[in-house]
Design an enzyme around this catalytic site. Structure first.
Site, mmCIF file in Angstrom:
data_model
loop_
_atom_site.group_PDB
_atom_site.id
_atom_site.type_symbol
_atom_site.label_atom_id
_atom_site.label_comp_id
_atom_site.label_asym_id
_atom_site.label_seq_id
_atom_site.Cartn_x
_atom_site.Cartn_y
_atom_site.Cartn_z
ATOM 1 N N GLU A 1 0.840 -1.209 0.000
ATOM 2 C CA GLU A 1 0.000 0.000 0.000
ATOM 3 C C GLU A 1 0.865 1.245 0.000
ATOM 4 O O GLU A 1 2.045 1.213 0.325
ATOM 5 C CB GLU A 1 -0.932 0.019 1.212
ATOM 6 C CG GLU A 1 -0.331 -0.445 2.524
ATOM 7 C CD GLU A 1 0.842 0.383 3.027
ATOM 8 O OE1 GLU A 1 0.753 1.633 2.949
ATOM 9 O OE2 GLU A 1 1.838 -0.188 3.501
ATOM 10 N N GLU B 1 4.529 -0.658 1.790
ATOM 11 C CA GLU B 1 4.707 -0.801 0.342
ATOM 12 C C GLU B 1 4.522 -2.241 -0.138
ATOM 13 O O GLU B 1 4.369 -2.494 -1.315
ATOM 14 C CB GLU B 1 6.098 -0.346 -0.134
ATOM 15 C CG GLU B 1 6.435 1.090 0.106
ATOM 16 C CD GLU B 1 7.827 1.433 -0.428
ATOM 17 O OE1 GLU B 1 8.470 0.578 -1.067
ATOM 18 O OE2 GLU B 1 8.277 2.575 -0.189
#
Length: 365
Positions: free
Chosen positions: A175, A318
């Site tokens: 994300e 991430e």
């Protein structure tokens, strides 16, 4: 919109116990002492249950990076400005971010999806699935409507289906969204009933004063919105995020297609909590990549009953933890498919036949 959600949920099946039993027998027949490969054995057994195959494959891998912005950043909860979300999206496309480096090493493709950022001109290569440009400030009212939360879930489900149609065999979650540890902490507090001060962490690296303020913002958001812990969509809508809802959808879509999912840190963990509250069978399809230093993450994993594969004191997000865990999961498959068996050596297996089924069930724990 709910009809499609229910259709996907109804396709999520329980683990295939026959395949797990057969895999446990195969694992026990490998040339090693019983249980000596530890959690790698558990991984192999659960992969068999997920896929329904005694020869599971995780060769084709993808990491889905869902991106969204958060109105609660107006409350000063992040050490970084909101523009960084868009800048990092471009960084992902250039393959220059940490997740790109680790994904390439693991042999995984990275798909970047804009489900709710403020960016209007997206870098070429970002998948445009924007539900709305960022959430509202949840400290003052709902982050989004229920319809928007469901729409974001649909984005994730569609993404999982598209990847499964391409032959992807395992999906890691990532994300990007400045401020997103705030909604994920709020969601965790609501779902687990833990005090906010026990859950709230430093996110991007805020100082003590900012941490205290962030804690109060989360408490205010929960007080203002009164999210219903028994209604995961309500929680997502009131104190969640668009990328978090999208990730919950990826989990549900992947489970419906019998594709294992590797969660990353606290944000993807909050998404997993939401997905499992909507459909508890989703939990069987999840692997926890690592334990973040964010205090909410341990609480999330305990709530889900998942044990992290790695302990590296990370808190980047991430999808970096998921990328690091993919080779571990692949190692479990390689060991089962390539190691010699006791039969190959012409000697009896040490595994007692009557215990095999109970050992297979242990792979669920």
């Amino acid at each position: 919109m709910l009809e499609k959600l229910f259709q996907v949920i109804n396709r999520i099946e329980r683990l295939n116990m026959v395949s797990m039993h057969q895999m446990r027998r195969s694992v026990n027949n490998l040339t090693k002492p019983l249980g000596s490969l530890g959690r790698l054995e558990e991984i192999a057994v659960r992969l068999a249950g997920i896929t329904g195959s005694v020869q599971p494959s995780v060769d084709k891998k993808a990491i889905v990076v869902m991106c969204g912005d958060h109105g609660v950043v107006q409350e000063g909860v992040s050490a970084y400005p909101q523009e960084v979300t868009g800048l990092m999206m471009a960084n992902f496309i250039r393959r220059s971010a940490a997740v790109n480096v680790l994904a390439q090493q693991a042999g995984a493709e990275v798909q970047v999806i804009d489900v709710g950022t403020l960016l209007t001109d997206l870098p070429e290569g970002v998948v445009r699935r924007k539900v709305r440009p960022g959430t509202a400030n949840m400290a003052q009212g709902p982050a989004m409507t229920k319809q928007e939360a469901v729409a974001a879930i649909h984005v994730g489900m569609d993404t999982a289906y598209e990847l499964a149609d391409k032959g992807i065999e395992v999906i890691g979650l990532g994300e990007m969204g400045i401020g997103n540890t705030t909604p994920s902490s709020a969601m965790t507090a609501v779902f687990t009933n833990h005090p906010v001060e026990q859950i709230t962490g430093r996110g991007t690296g805020i100082d003590d004063e900012a941490l205290a303020a962030k804690t109060k913002v989360i408490e205010r958001a929960i007080e203002v919105n009164q999210p219903d812990p028994g209604d995961a969509v309500d929680v997502l809508a009131k104190v969640g995020g668009l990328e978090i809802a999208g990730l919950a959808g990826v989990i549900m879509g992947a489970a419906a297609r019998r594709v294992p999912v590797v969660i990353d840190g606290v944000i993807t963990g909050a998404a997993a909590l939401a997905a499992c509250r909507i459909e508890p069978r989703c939990r069987d399809y999840l692997f926890a990549s690592h334990l973040s230093v964010e205090p909410a993450h341990r609480i999330v994993l305990d709530e889900l009953g998942l044990k992290p594969l790695l302990h590296l004191d990370m808190r980047l997000g991430e999808g970096t933890g998921a990328a690091l865990a993919l080779p571990v999961i692949e190692s479990a498959v390689q060991l089962v498919s390539r190691m010699a068996t006791f039969e190959d050596l012409g000697i009896p297996s040490p595994a007692p036949e009557e215990d095999e089924f109970s050992l297979a069930v242990d792979g669920l724990k």
